[in-house]
Structures are given as C-alpha cells and as structure tokens.
Design an enzyme around this catalytic site. Structure first.
Site, PDB file in Angstrom:
ATOM      1  N   ARG A 122      32.682  37.016  36.813  1.00  0.00           N
ATOM      2  CA  ARG A 122      33.545  36.023  37.444  1.00  0.00           C
ATOM      3  C   ARG A 122      33.565  36.201  38.964  1.00  0.00           C
ATOM      4  NH1 ARG A 122      36.092  32.056  35.280  1.00  0.00           N
ATOM      5  NH2 ARG A 122      38.131  31.376  36.002  1.00  0.00           N
ATOM      6  N   MET A 135      27.650  35.890  32.714  1.00  0.00           N
ATOM      7  CA  MET A 135      29.013  36.344  33.011  1.00  0.00           C
ATOM      8  C   MET A 135      29.085  36.970  34.406  1.00  0.00           C
ATOM      9  SD  MET A 135      30.514  37.918  29.451  1.00  0.00           S
ATOM     10  CE  MET A 135      31.146  36.846  28.141  1.00  0.00           C
ATOM     11  N   ASP A 180      30.049  44.088  33.935  1.00  0.00           N
ATOM     12  CA  ASP A 180      30.086  43.409  35.236  1.00  0.00           C
ATOM     13  C   ASP A 180      29.582  44.277  36.383  1.00  0.00           C
ATOM     14  OD1 ASP A 180      31.114  41.054  34.190  1.00  0.00           O
ATOM     15  OD2 ASP A 180      33.166  41.785  34.312  1.00  0.00           O
TER      16      ASP A 180
END
Lengths: 411, 411
Positions: free
Chosen positions: A190, A188, A144
C-alpha cells in the site's frame, strides 16, 4: 544471565509463505534449550495470550513441526489487534502479566510486521515497568519489506519470487496472439513498492513488463494511459504492473477513483475492484483494446509452493536467533538481517531496538526508480536477486500439498 | 503407405502450461523420422500458414527444444482464427494448399481445443476434396477439459493442479484470523465445470472449499447468498469457488449482471470474468462481512512452475503419437487418451474422427455433482487424482524461470 521459565510464541499480522518457518526456528531452538521449561504457542497472536488460548508445542510430533517450513500462513492463527496506550487503559497489559505469571513465562517471541512490533514493544515496556523479568524479542515478518532497520524481511523474498515468476509466465500468455492486448497487473504494497518492483525480475526470463509504477511517486491516470497507448501502438501489446497503493499528487488512492466515479449498476450496486480494475476500464475506453486486469491477491503472500529457499532459511534462522539472543540475556529487541560487506551475498544477524522499529516504514529508495518513473534500476536487481535465490522443498503428497498438521494441545 | 514430405505444426487457441510439451513431442519425433523431410512450425497457428510465416525447427538448438517441456504458453504464437465454410468462401483454403505445395507439406499437425479441431477438420476435408495427399492429425489441448471423446485433455491436469494447490494455500490464508471473512474464487470454464471442480481437491490437504458451483447447473444468486450466509454464521468464514460461466435459469451469465457490454470474439464468445467480483459485492451488501473476490485469471493456464508431471508426459506423448500415426498412414483423426481398464491408472492412445471431435463439448457429468448442487463426489476425485500426479521439473536459473529460447529461423 540465566533465566528459567516458559516461552510464548505468537504470530501476528498478514500471513506470508514463510511465517511458519520462523515458528519452526523458534520451536526447534526453544525445545532443546534447557533454560526454556515449556514452549507455548499463542492462538491468534496476542489475542491467544489475552484469552488464555495457548498450545503446548512440546506435545507436537517433531515431523509435523518440520513441515512448518513449507506450510504457508500462520499455523497458530493470526490477529490484527492494537494494544491501547497503557497510560490510558492498561486492562490488556494486566491480563497479559496475569497469564505470564500463570505459566511462568520468561520469554516472549512475537513475529510480525510494523504493527506487531508495536505490540511487542508495548508488552516489553510494560513488563519492564512492572519489574517482571521477561525477555521479549520481535521476529520480523512481512511480504511488504517495509520494516525499518533490517536489510530485508523474511516473507519478502518468497512474495517477490512469486511475483517475478508469475509475471514471466503471464507475459508469455498475454503476448501469445498477434492481435493486441493490454494487461494491467496489481501487486500488494500500500505504501511501499518493494513487491511491485519485483515484477521487473521477469525481464531476466526474457519477459520484462513494459511499465512499472510504485506508490513512492505520484501517479497520474492520464499520463499512465498515454504511456500504455504509446507502448501498445509500438509493440502491439503492453504489460503494466502497478502497486495497489498508487495514488495521485493529492494522495488519493487510484483504487478510490473506482468507487467514486463507478456508476452504480442497474441494481444500484457499487462495483468492487482495485486500482488495476479501474485502470483497465479507463484504458479500454481510451484505446478500445482488449484489456485484462489481474490481481495477485492473496496468492502473492501464500504461494508456498513457489517460496524462495533463501527466504525460508533466513526465516528459520531469525526464529532460532531470537531464542538464542533471549537465552543469552538480550531483551527488548527485534532480530534483523544485515547484509555482509563484499560481493558475495551473506546475511548477518543484528539486534535492533523495538522502539526504533515499531511503526517506522521503509520505503523503496527513489534513486532505484528510473528517471521516467516507470521502471527500476540495476541497483534493485543486485539487492533483490539473492533474496529469491533457490527453491524451497515443498512437501507433495499425491500431487497436492501436505501441510503441517498440529495437534494444538491446550496448555 | 510411405509418404515423404515436410510437416507443419501449429498451435491454436488459449495457451496452457503444457502446450509446448506437445510441440516438443511432435518435433522430437518428426525430426528423427526419415519420412519427414523438413519440420516447420507455423507462427500463430493457421495464420502462419496463410501468411507464409514458417520456422525451420531443424535449425533450433536441441537443448532449447528440451526446455519446451517446462515453457508455458504457445512458443510459436497462437491464434483464434475461424476458417470460413469452404463452400461459401474458399480463399483461405486455396492459400493453404498453395503454401503446402510450396513447401511440399505432406503432414499437418494442429494442436488446440474445440475450435482448433474445427480448423483441423476443415483443412483435412478440403485437402481430401482436392486430392492433395497430406496426412492431417489433431492434437488435443485445453485447460477446460471439454473435448469430446478423450478421457481428458493435455493442459487440464496442470490447470487442475494449480487450482487445487492454490485453493489449499488460499484457504490457509483466508481462515487465519478469528474475525470472519468470505472468499469467493473464480475459475475458468465457460461452459464446463472441470476446472472449478478441481478446487475440491484442496480438501485432501485439509483445506476443502465450503461451496463449489459449476456452470452445468443453473445458478441462483439469492440461494448462493443464503448458503454463504449460513456457512459464515456457522463457521465464521466461507470459501466459495464458482465457475466464470455460472448462469441463471434463463441462461444469463452472472458476469453479465455486472456488465452488459461484453464484447464477442471471432467465434461469438463473450468476454468472461467478473462473476466473483459481482457476487462479492452482493454478499457484502447482504452480510456486511469482509468479502474478497479472487480470480485465477491467466495464472491457472500458464503457471508452468506448478505443472503436473503426468500432464506434461502425456502432452509430449500426444505430440509424438500424432507423428507416428501420420507416418504409419493415419489421417483425418485426433489423437486422444483412453483410460485403461483396471484399478491402476494408465493412459492408452486412441484415434478419433476429427468430424466427431470438432465443436462437440464434453460437460462435467451431472452425477458427479452432489445433490445440494454445491460440491462434487468421490467419483470425480478418482477421475482427477491421477491427472495431477507428480511435479514437472522446472528449469530454474538464478531463482527465475529459464524458458526455451527459439531462434525461429524463417523457412
């Protein structure tokens, strides 16, 4: 400053393509350091410490350890285990100390993202409070790229490369007919848009996505449909990339819209699916076009066959630097990457306070999002291109991956 | 036997990672053959002929043509266009003949799967009926591997390799926690299970899927859930791979259980996808476990960065052999691959009647499915391993794919 004893290394949180490259860096450095008397690997992160499930890495075949550099997903197993506040419940901490004493552990290396750095920080502070001498170093890992204080995280470059390459290949496929099509790709991330933004790199292969939506800005479904419609009518097709975490102005995830208004089917089942599936359905209703949602799902974090060489090398280095720092006397820190000044990319190592790192998220800079909210700027390209540079050697055997096979001898 | 004139090459049907490798084979061979006076590429297959959208391949940079070997998805554009029965409506055929006469086309090469070979066959028969001398050769292409008469199809080996590699990587990711998870992976293959079966190869990397369901056998949702439950309770996790085309004993696609509004394409095919999502929902209801559906979607047919070297080489060869056969006087045939006798894999070229190939599907042999209906046998491994062997050189530039850039000069 010299401290002799065993070390424990653990892997925590979601896997990446290069997490085992950091394990390799730790093992290589620790196995040759005279201060480290024994190198232990914890099964499933901190849970392996709590359950006394530790492997003796010194008993592994060095050739298999080398293969960790191209073996995706935590080789020792991972966990998502949140340690309690020790002031409220110190059971786990007492157990950790017991195990550390049992094996004379004086070095603890923990590899993970935000939550894992929280674990690392809590363990570090507890050991300090108990006067037990143990050097604790966190090693960053997350696709991330949302860890605070480090220029970027090992794991991100490879996931970004996978997303860029795959978006380029999909673009070629999705635009091959002269009949129209809309493709909605979900990446991906979030809360942070780093991964989704990497799709823009496909433009350098002549395959730029038309629209890119990060979770840093509020997402409006109707505006999205209008933009897709405009693009589709102008070009005959449209490729949009969205973050799994796009949410509306009230903070409601678009993925939640799906379960909210999804009519249960004839059996009364609720449909599963993410943001892309929901938006594909809405676009199909609005345009009557052929619409295909695509989720990069687990592939974006485990496609080691498409790993960035730079990322793998930096992941190894972070592991090795953690050991060197600890042996030299450092504790209660996370190793991190600082980008050297100047035009040519170079990564320098720095050490950050665990307390500062734990639970702080680094979002995608708003100034790197184009004014229309549906793209990224050149500044992001300058940032990300060095991180996806080079292809990592993958170990093939008969056309298939040959992963590291660890014996996992119980300590 | 000598016949001088131009050639037209067209690409049709769904893209693959290696379809342009066959284009390269055709172009390389045709450009150097003295009988072929001009090499033309049709935009979007037979539609490019009908619309007089033809490119002069002789004007392309040879270095860019070389890059076709690692550029996925039809470089000239593709189509799904069904020619009518000429006895009912010969409009398209008269137009094709008009264009062929305009450019003095004496060679027609058409690259595709079942439906494309039907097109190729109809054009061939029509030209014969009109006494127009033109040699017509089909070149096989399909990831589905369902073309009759050829040992296997160019395109299949690379898709099979992608599926095997990705299943192995996903296995490592999906089993990394000590808390349970069920993963349901969906592979393409509407009626034939060749692609889904390739997931079994992940077992050679130590990552065998637990359950594999091909469309050749009737699929029962309740039995599936029971098998997943048993596996999950025994191992703590379960990885199942299903074909998008699994259907119940009445022939109803499982994907249709979820959505009844599947649109049909020009050939009467239903839009597929969604079996895994539906089954994931049902398994989640039944087990209360963490369940993740994953679709390989377009990636399985366009991931040229993971192409099989054998597949690319055979695709080039099929293109080149088509030209050589036509120049030597052959017409109304499809080039195909015959596996040489003996223990060592070797591919021989053979020529098949277009009439026999068109619209005949080759299913996965039932004797290669294990007795429990949820796996494949060693005989399949022997068949498929040579087809995924070797890694195709991919052209990287700054960490990203460098695809062929054709000028597409109008003829």
């Amino acid at each position: 400053m010299s401290l002799k004893g065993a070390c424990i290394f653990g892997q925590s949180g979601g896997p990446t393509s290069v997490i085992n490259a950091s394990a390799y860096g730790v093992f290589r450095e620790a196995l040759k350091d005279p201060n480290i008397t024994r190198v232990l690997g914890a099964a499933h992160g901190i849970k392996g410490v709590l359950n006394d499930q530790l492997f003796d890495i010194g008993k592994e075949d060095p050739a298999e350890l080398e293969l960790l550099k191209s073996t995706p997903s935590s080789a020792l197993g991972s966990c998502r285990y949140k340690l309690k506040n020790p002031a409220v419940d110190d059971t786990d901490y007492r157990r950790i100390l017991e195990i550390f004493k049992k094996y004379d552990v004086r070095y603890f290396f923990y590899n993970g993202g935000n939550d894992s750095m929280d674990t690392c920080n809590k363990v570090s502070k507890y050991l300090l409070s108990q006067g037990y001498e143990c050097r604790v170093i966190g090693i960053p890992k997350t696709i991330d790229n949302d860890l605070w204080g480090t220029d970027h995280c090992p794991g991100y470059g490879s996931a970004a490369k996978y997303i860029a390459v795959t978006c380029a290949e999909i673009y070629r496929d999705a635009t091959v007919y002269d009949t129209g099509a809309v493709t909605i790709i979900e990446a991906m991330g979030r809360n942070a848009g780093w991964l989704t933004a990497a799709s823009a790199l496909a433009g350098l292969s002549g395959c730029a996505p038309d629209l890119i939506y990060l979770p840093e800005l509020p997402f409006d479904v109707d505006s999205f449909i209008a933009r897709v419609k405009q693009c589709y009518e102008e070009k005959g097709n449209c490729i949009a990339v969205i973050s799994e975490g796009v949410k509306d102005k009230d903070g409601v995830f678009i993925a939640e819209y799906a379960s909210k208004d999804a009519a249960a089917d004839a059996f009364g089942h609720k449909q599963m699916g993410g943001s892309a599936a929901y938006l594909a359905m809405r676009v199909k209703e609005a345009l009557g076009a052929k619409v295909r949602p695509i989720e990069f799902s687990l592939m974006q974090r485990c496609a080691a066959h498409c790993a960035s060489r730079t990322d793998v090398e930096e992941a190894v280095r972070m592991g090795a630097e953690a050991v060197r720092a600890a042996v030299s006397g450092v504790t209660d820190k996370m190793v991190a990457i600082r980008r050297a000044e100047g035009g040519t990319y170079a990564a320098e190592t720095q050490l950050l306070e665990l307390t500062a790192v734990a639970n702080t998220e680094k979002k995608f800079p708003l100034e790197w999002i184009t004014p229309d909210g549906a793209g990224v700027t050149e500044a992001f390209f300058d940032y990300v291109l060095p991180l996806i540079a080079g292809e990592n050697p993958y170990c093939w055997q008969n056309g298939l991956p040959r992963f590291a096979q660890l014996k996992k001898v119980k300590a």
